[in-house]
Design a protein around this motif. Structure first.
Motif: not given
Length: 476
Positions: A243-257, A259-260, A285-288, A382-386
């Motif tokens: 479950x710990x990996x899923x918790x981190x994945x959900x955190x990452x998903x929120x960051x990406x959303x 960003x969207x 942001x490419x760095x993000x 994506x970074x290349x396109x930006x």
């Protein structure tokens, strides 16, 4: 002709029936890539005897398209080996075909009927029915397991519980005003379906867009790929108790959303693509992007270094390459089974430095690692396109759309699940007379029962998540 095309390496991507008032017309779209090739074959079917020769003997997807056509149009494929209902559930009336022009009002559904599952018999064999109503936040689908002990002998998936008549809803809409419907075909694939629809309309109208517009659109498709792959990687870990990996994945998903939302104003990137246009608020942001990618890579490494997770992934629900090819699989499911398929390279709208990802084993582990590697490659793209973009981040073609005789157009996009194909036909007033949509889930759903053979029942949630096909994108 169809047999010749298949022998030359084409695949049957779409079959669309049309009600032309005087007769039915069936369009077969065959695709091949590297270079991009598209061939359409048409067959006219009289209404007083709506039957045509089946192509099921040539390809498995052809047989399924024909069953769909029989259910919705009443066109019978003669010689079909298993002409059972596909879309129409047993309570649908026998003589009601909702895609016909002169269809009667919706009749009363009687609520009875039986779906003929094939029984498996023998000592110790029993059945486990699952769904269509599930315990979690999941769309409805029914799965019938025939089991000996814990080993699955046969699995039958029954879908189309969320059939919404989407293709019928496109009819009569102005060509420039139907993208909102396309975005809602399958919510997690909003960009790919919006783009495929827009490309089809642009193809029909002869609209040509500048190179930078195609590149901005490609960027949005990659952003959609990122948040979905990250989510799936967490969900797969969660299905084996990590479950710990899923918790981190959900955190990452929120960051990406989030960003969207900064890029388009919508967390699922809706409203940015429409026929002849693209509109971004800002470039990501490419760095993000690179920082999040490093985070994803670390989570994936921690996941696969866990011996229990690795043991559950490796060798589970194997889809062999020959089966994937015979079923016509697409996207990460196909690539995890050794197939080379990617519409960004086979049917490009613009030249992109796409890194091809592949695996051979065809198991849950391969479908996980393909997602992991595609995430990294998609971030680089994506970074290349930006970084290579110059000029404005929005564009709209001349609003005066051409008017001409009936025209058709095709849109092909490599969505995050695989290749999305749309075909539209327009009348002289630029209204849609027919829209045919094929989500990659249409091709990949039949592969799940094949991969489940000789797999134990407790591994079904894991196997199902490793495929993660769309119910809505399939059921339409």
């Amino acid at each position: 002709m169809a047999e010749d095309l298949l022998c030359k390496g084409f695949r049957l991507a779409l079959v669309a029936a049309h009600d032309d008032d005087g007769a039915f017309r069936v369009v077969y779209l065959f695709l091949a890539g590297r270079p991009d090739r598209r061939v359409e074959l048409e067959c006219v079917v009289p209404k007083d005897a709506p039957a045509m020769r089946s192509l099921a003997y040539l390809s498995f997807p052809a047989g399924r398209f024909e069953r769909e056509m029989a259910d919705l149009y009443g066109i019978r494929p003669t010689g079909h080996p298993k002409l059972r209902r596909l879309v129409r559930h047993a309570h649908w009336p026998d003589d009601w075909y909702p895609m016909r022009n002169a269809v009667a009002p919706e009749p009363k559904f009687d609520g009875s009927g039986h779906f003929p599952f094939v029984p498996v018999e023998g000592p110790g064999v029993y059945e486990i029915p699952v769904g269509p109503v599930h315990a979690g936040l999941i769309e409805p689908g029914h799965f019938r397991f025939s089991v000996a002990g814990e080993t699955v002998l046969r699995l039958k998936a029954r879908l189309w519980f969320v059939h919404r008549g989407v293709e019928k809803l496109f009819e009569g809409r102005v060509a420039s005003g139907a993208v909102e419907l396309a975005e809602r075909i399958s919510g997690d694939t909003s960009v790919a379906h919006a783009l495929a629809h827009s490309l089809a309309v642009e193809d029909a109208l002869g609209i040509r867009l500048p190179e930078h517009v195609h590149r901005l659109r490609a960027l949005l498709v990659e952003l959609e790929r990122l948040y979905n792959h990250a989510t799936d990687m967490g969900a797969l870990a969660n299905d084996v108790g990590f479950a710990i990996a899923n918790a981190h994945a959900q955190r990452i998903r929120e960051q990406l959303l989030r960003l969207n939302a900064t890029v388009t104003g919508h967390r699922f990137l809706r409203g940015a693509i429409r026929p002849g246009a693209v509109t971004l608020r800002a470039l990501p942001d490419v760095a993000v992007l690179q920082s999040i990618a490093a985070d994803v890579a670390e989570v994936a490494q921690l996941t696969l270094r866990n011996s229990l997770v690795y043991d559950r992934f490796a060798g589970t629900a194997v889809l062999h390459s020959e089966d994937a090819r015979a079923l016509g699989c697409l996207g990460y499911v196909a690539r995890a089974s050794g197939m080379r398929t990617d519409a960004r390279l086979e049917h490009p709208t613009t030249a992109l430095p796409v890194t091809e990802i592949a695996a051979e084993e065809g198991d849950v582990l391969a479908r996980y690692t393909v997602r992991r590697d595609e995430y990294a490659a998609s971030t680089d793209l994506a970074c290349h396109l930006v970084e290579s973009h110059t000029g404005p981040v929005d564009y709209a073609a001349t609003p005066d759309l051409p008017h001409a005789a009936n025209r058709s157009g095709i849109g092909i996009v490599e969505g995050w699940r695989g290749t999305v194909v749309h075909r539209v036909e327009l009348d002289a007033a630029n209204r849609i007379t027919r829209a045919k949509v094929v989500d990659p889930s249409w091709f990949n759903w039949p592969a799940l029962p094949v991969a489940m053979a000789d797999t134990i029942v407790p591994d079904f949630p894991l196997a199902n998540k490793s495929f993660n096909q769309s119910y809505a994108g399939n059921d339409l």
